[in-house]
Design an enzyme around this catalytic site. Structure first.
Site, short mmCIF file in Angstrom:
data_model
loop_
_atom_site.label_atom_id
_atom_site.label_comp_id
_atom_site.label_asym_id
_atom_site.label_seq_id
_atom_site.Cartn_x
_atom_site.Cartn_y
_atom_site.Cartn_z
CE LYS A 13 60.87 -13.82 96.06
NZ LYS A 13 61.25 -13.41 97.43
NE ARG A 88 54.94 -12.72 98.54
CZ ARG A 88 55.64 -11.77 97.96
NH1 ARG A 88 55.82 -11.74 96.67
NH2 ARG A 88 56.17 -10.83 98.69
P1 AMP Z 1 57.55 -8.31 96.81
O1 AMP Z 1 58.27 -7.20 96.14
O2 AMP Z 1 57.46 -9.55 95.93
O3 AMP Z 1 58.09 -8.65 98.18
O4 AMP Z 1 56.02 -7.84 97.01
C1 AMP Z 1 55.73 -6.67 97.76
C2 AMP Z 1 54.31 -6.78 98.31
O5 AMP Z 1 53.38 -6.92 97.23
C3 AMP Z 1 54.06 -7.99 99.21
O6 AMP Z 1 54.47 -7.77 100.55
C4 AMP Z 1 52.53 -8.12 99.08
O7 AMP Z 1 51.85 -7.13 99.82
C5 AMP Z 1 52.31 -7.80 97.61
N1 AMP Z 1 52.43 -9.03 96.77
C6 AMP Z 1 53.35 -9.28 95.80
N2 AMP Z 1 53.16 -10.50 95.25
C7 AMP Z 1 52.10 -11.04 95.90
C8 AMP Z 1 51.43 -12.29 95.82
N3 AMP Z 1 51.82 -13.26 94.94
N4 AMP Z 1 50.37 -12.50 96.64
C9 AMP Z 1 49.95 -11.56 97.50
N5 AMP Z 1 50.55 -10.38 97.67
C10 AMP Z 1 51.63 -10.10 96.86
#
Ligand code: AMP
Length: 184
Positions: A13, A88
């Site tokens: 993504k 999410r």
């Molecule tokens: P990512 O880099 O998008 O995988 O995000 C890393 C971490 O940030 C995730 O594992 C969650 O702990 C937190 N996070 C990011 N976006 C969200 C979201 N939309 N809702 C809840 N937690 C989020």
């Protein structure tokens, strides 16, 4: 152009959001990047989310929705945006609908099988040293995706917004598939 980038961790993504951001000249908003920056700064937000992020769980819908509202109000989203990592949960998707004055143009769902995702996330762990890319957290993030995030697929399908993309090719191939899907 108002797009949501959708898919499990490791689907690509972020890579595709960066390319689409350049192509459509709209900012890519990555909630994961915003939270990681807050943790690195040691801000109040960072302190609040650090342990949740390290466990691979999701931070609360209220907190992340406030983060997105603040980012969208930064002044550079008038021509549109790409959301990477938000929404999410169905609750977040409903909150997003309430926030937007016009509907999304599409939800780009990048599809990659589980074995390939695991291999990519393990590779990223050794390359980037992300603290939430260790084996246990990787598995927990994938199961959080299946339980809490995958239910968004029928949510957006029912709104006619979903563009399902085969994410197994090279970044160039995946990018071409996304652009074609947005034209059709
Ligand atoms: P990512 O880099 O998008 O995988 O995000 C890393 C971490 O940030 C995730 O594992 C969650 O702990 C937190 N996070 C990011 N976006 C969200 C979201 N939309 N809702 C809840 N937690 C989020």
């Amino acid at each position: 152009m108002r797009l949501v980038m959708f898919g499990p961790p490791g689907a690509g993504k972020g890579t595709q959001a960066a390319r689409l951001s350049e192509h459509f000249r709209v900012p890519a908003l990555s909630t994961g990047d915003i939270l990681r920056a807050a943790v690195a700064e040691g801000s109040a937000l960072g302190k609040q989310v650090k342990s949740v992020m390290e466990s691979g769980a999701l931070v609360s819908d209220e907190l992340i929705t406030d983060v997105v509202i603040a980012r969208m109000n930064a002044g550079d989203c008038d021509r549109g945006f790409l959301l990477d990592g938000f929404p999410r949960t169905v609750g977040q998707a409903e909150a997003l609908e309430g926030l937007l004055s016009a509907a999304l143009d599409g939800v780009v769902s990048i599809e990659v099988g589980e074995e390939e995702l695991l291999a990519r996330l393990r590779g990223r762990a050794s390359e980037q040293g992300r603290s939430d890319d260790n084996e246990e957290t990787i598995r927990s993030r994938l199961s959080v995706y299946k339980e809490q995030t995958a239910p968004l697929l029928p949510f957006y399908e029912s709104r006619g917004l979903l563009r399902s993309i085969d994410g197994t090719g090279t970044p160039d191939e995946v990018f071409a598939l996304i652009l074609a899907s947005l034209k059709s």
